[in-house]
Write a protein that holds these residues in place. Structure first.
Motif, short mmCIF file in Angstrom:
data_model
loop_
_atom_site.label_atom_id
_atom_site.label_comp_id
_atom_site.label_asym_id
_atom_site.label_seq_id
_atom_site.Cartn_x
_atom_site.Cartn_y
_atom_site.Cartn_z
N ILE A 51 40.24 6.25 7.91
CA ILE A 51 40.01 4.97 7.46
C ILE A 51 40.87 3.56 7.22
CG2 ILE A 51 37.90 4.63 5.77
CD1 ILE A 51 37.43 7.33 4.70
N GLU A 52 39.50 2.82 7.77
CA GLU A 52 40.16 1.34 8.49
C GLU A 52 39.30 0.77 7.36
OE1 GLU A 52 39.28 -1.80 11.49
OE2 GLU A 52 41.02 -0.63 12.27
N GLY A 53 39.88 0.93 6.07
CA GLY A 53 39.59 0.01 4.37
C GLY A 53 39.43 -1.21 4.89
N VAL A 54 39.27 -2.42 4.25
CA VAL A 54 39.07 -3.61 4.29
C VAL A 54 40.63 -3.81 3.11
CG1 VAL A 54 37.09 -3.74 4.97
CG2 VAL A 54 38.21 -4.25 2.25
N GLY A 55 41.31 -5.33 3.11
CA GLY A 55 42.06 -5.66 1.84
C GLY A 55 43.22 -4.55 1.52
N ARG A 56 42.84 -4.61 0.68
CA ARG A 56 44.48 -3.61 -0.06
C ARG A 56 44.15 -1.91 0.34
NH1 ARG A 56 49.88 -4.97 -1.36
NH2 ARG A 56 49.95 -5.92 -3.19
N GLY A 57 42.86 -1.96 1.02
CA GLY A 57 42.86 -0.50 1.12
C GLY A 57 41.13 -0.10 0.67
N GLN A 58 40.61 -1.14 0.24
CA GLN A 58 39.66 -0.62 -0.11
C GLN A 58 38.03 -0.08 0.93
OE1 GLN A 58 41.35 -1.44 -2.66
NE2 GLN A 58 41.27 -3.22 -1.81
N VAL A 59 37.54 0.65 0.23
CA VAL A 59 35.91 1.43 1.00
C VAL A 59 34.76 0.93 0.20
CG1 VAL A 59 37.34 2.83 2.11
CG2 VAL A 59 35.54 3.76 0.29
N THR A 60 33.60 1.03 0.54
CA THR A 60 32.18 1.21 -0.18
C THR A 60 32.23 2.74 -0.84
OG1 THR A 60 31.06 1.84 1.71
CG2 THR A 60 30.85 -0.09 1.72
N PRO A 61 32.01 2.64 -2.33
CA PRO A 61 31.53 3.08 -3.26
C PRO A 61 30.69 3.87 -2.38
CG PRO A 61 30.28 1.15 -4.13
CD PRO A 61 30.74 1.43 -2.92
N THR A 62 29.51 3.59 -1.21
CA THR A 62 28.45 5.49 -0.94
C THR A 62 29.59 5.54 0.31
OG1 THR A 62 28.07 3.16 0.90
CG2 THR A 62 26.70 3.85 -1.38
N MET A 63 30.84 5.57 0.45
CA MET A 63 31.92 6.64 1.33
C MET A 63 32.55 7.67 -0.27
SD MET A 63 33.67 4.20 3.86
CE MET A 63 33.85 5.18 4.83
N MET A 64 32.06 6.36 -1.10
CA MET A 64 33.01 8.66 -1.59
C MET A 64 32.91 9.81 -2.03
SD MET A 64 35.85 6.66 -2.09
CE MET A 64 36.44 8.09 -3.29
N PRO A 65 32.20 9.97 -1.84
CA PRO A 65 30.98 11.46 -2.20
C PRO A 65 31.14 11.82 -0.37
CG PRO A 65 29.54 9.72 -2.96
CD PRO A 65 30.63 9.19 -2.06
N ALA A 66 31.54 11.52 0.65
CA ALA A 66 31.63 12.24 1.91
C ALA A 66 33.16 12.38 1.94
CB ALA A 66 31.16 11.45 2.30
N ILE A 67 33.85 11.08 1.69
CA ILE A 67 35.07 11.48 1.56
C ILE A 67 35.92 12.22 0.42
CG2 ILE A 67 37.23 10.14 0.60
CD1 ILE A 67 36.70 7.62 1.77
N LYS A 68 34.82 12.79 -0.96
CA LYS A 68 35.47 13.69 -1.49
C LYS A 68 35.56 15.38 -1.08
CE LYS A 68 34.07 11.62 -6.02
NZ LYS A 68 33.87 11.15 -7.45
N ARG A 69 34.09 15.27 -0.21
CA ARG A 69 34.05 16.46 0.70
C ARG A 69 34.68 16.66 1.57
NH1 ARG A 69 27.84 14.63 0.28
NH2 ARG A 69 28.38 13.13 1.85
N CYS A 70 34.69 16.18 2.43
CA CYS A 70 36.00 16.05 3.28
C CYS A 70 37.43 16.47 3.55
CB CYS A 70 36.71 14.84 4.27
SG CYS A 70 34.99 14.01 5.48
N ILE A 71 38.32 16.00 1.79
CA ILE A 71 38.72 15.98 1.26
C ILE A 71 38.59 17.40 0.67
CG2 ILE A 71 40.45 16.45 -0.92
CD1 ILE A 71 40.19 13.86 -0.38
N GLU A 72 37.69 18.59 -0.40
CA GLU A 72 37.33 19.54 -0.68
C GLU A 72 37.91 20.71 0.92
OE1 GLU A 72 33.39 18.98 -1.84
OE2 GLU A 72 34.55 18.68 -3.93
N GLN A 73 37.10 20.48 2.20
CA GLN A 73 37.16 20.94 3.25
C GLN A 73 39.00 21.60 3.53
OE1 GLN A 73 33.70 20.58 5.67
NE2 GLN A 73 32.77 19.19 3.89
N GLY A 74 39.48 21.09 2.85
CA GLY A 74 41.16 20.91 3.58
C GLY A 74 41.61 19.49 4.79
N ILE A 75 40.40 18.92 5.02
CA ILE A 75 40.99 17.37 5.94
C ILE A 75 41.73 16.55 5.18
CG2 ILE A 75 39.59 15.95 7.33
CD1 ILE A 75 36.44 17.96 7.32
#
Length: 317
Positions: free
Chosen positions: A235-259
């Protein structure tokens, strides 16, 4: 006599106009054709290996492994002082960093290309190729890993980026500068990378994707990539490495799937760091097991993660 192997892969440096359109056919020339048209350095034995004839955006991970294997095969000859790889500029920085991570030999691998074709007014084909060959044969470049030679400058593969779409000053290393220069065919090295990393990769690279963050980004792309079988997502975030809060649920789902998910920054300089504490901040991402990508840009991070996964090594940045 010094010996350099010249491996050609296509790109603008090996292009010529199509009769039907007058536009360039990237990679139309073989290595032998290219070498015949250029004034290669005298006093250096140059062996031609015409490997691939493609635009660089058409290259694949399997092409990278084929080229790596060919370079390592040439390095079995103790008389080879170094290897030059000619390449299209569009993806040159990615290929160079792949070589840097996967080729352990101390002898230099030099990647070069051109912004203008051999038939264009003011072509940089001749000088870049000539300088690359001199650099590959120079003893000071041993243990530098893979370098990029372009417009009289020598860059470390780790930090080099294409900075201009067409100007002959096509590459730079923002915040880090170049390692040295070539002046009147003489190579001058001013600095060397301190550390080298190497991974054993002998299998196809896994799918790793890049997602760019912007205002109102959500998780649609992340969920689609997970469904498509992605093994890692940068994920190419902004500044010090920020993303929108609306991305967080999908990020968690990806990690739960072992990605594996790695956060980088779109800034040219500076590192990802957990400075802030709010939904979507680097601190929040790190707590959700997202890997902090330090000062890697998204394309270099993608290469690194692909190599680490293929080598079955621990993922770290």
């Amino acid at each position: 006599m010094k010996k350099v192997v010249l491996i050609t892969t296509g790109g603008t440096i090996a292009s010529k106009p199509k009769e039907s359109s007058g536009k360039l056919d990237s990679g139309a020339m073989s290595g032998e054709e290219l070498a015949e048209l250029c004034d290669l350095p005298k006093g250096i034995d140059v062996e031609i290996d015409s490997a691939i004839q493609k635009p660089s955006i058409h290259l694949t991970g399997d092409d990278w492994i084929l080229l790596k294997d060919r370079i390592e095969k040439h390095f079995e000859n103790p008389n080879v002082d170094g290897v030059v790889v000619t390449h299209g500029t569009d993806t040159l920085e990615e290929t160079a960093y792949f070589f840097d991570l996967t080729i352990a030999d101390e002898r230099p691998v030099v990647v070069t290309g051109s912004q203008r074709s051999i038939a264009d007014l003011g072509s940089d084909v001749y000088i870049n190729l000539r300088h690359a060959i001199y650099s590959a044969s120079h003893p000071d470049l041993r243990n530098c890993g893979t370098v990029v030679v372009f417009n009289e400058r020598i860059f470390a593969a780790r930090y080099v980026k294409k900075e201009h779409a067409s100007n002959i000053q096509g590459f730079n290393a923002f915040g880090f500068g170049y390692l040295g220069i070539i002046d009147n065919d003489d190579v001058y090295l001013f600095q060397k990378p301190i550390n080298r990393e190497n991974y054993q990769v002998n299998r196809s690279l896994p799918r790793v994707d890049i997602v760019k963050c912007h205002i109102e980004s959500d998780g649609v792309v992340l969920d689609a990539l997970a469904k498509a079988g992605s093994k890692g997502i940068i994920i190419e975030g902004v500044g010090r490495g920020q993303v929108t809060p609306t991305m967080m649920p999908a990020i968690k789902r990806c990690i739960e799937q072992g990605i594996y998910v790695v956060i980088t920054t779109s800034s040219e300089e500076g590192s990802v760091y957990p400075t802030y504490d709010y939904p979507g901040s680097a601190h929040n991402l790190h707590n959700e097991q997202v890997v902090l990508g330090r000062d890697f840009d998204s394309k270099k991070a993608r290469v690194r993660l692909s190599v680490q996964l293929a080598a079955k090594e621990n993922v770290y940045f």
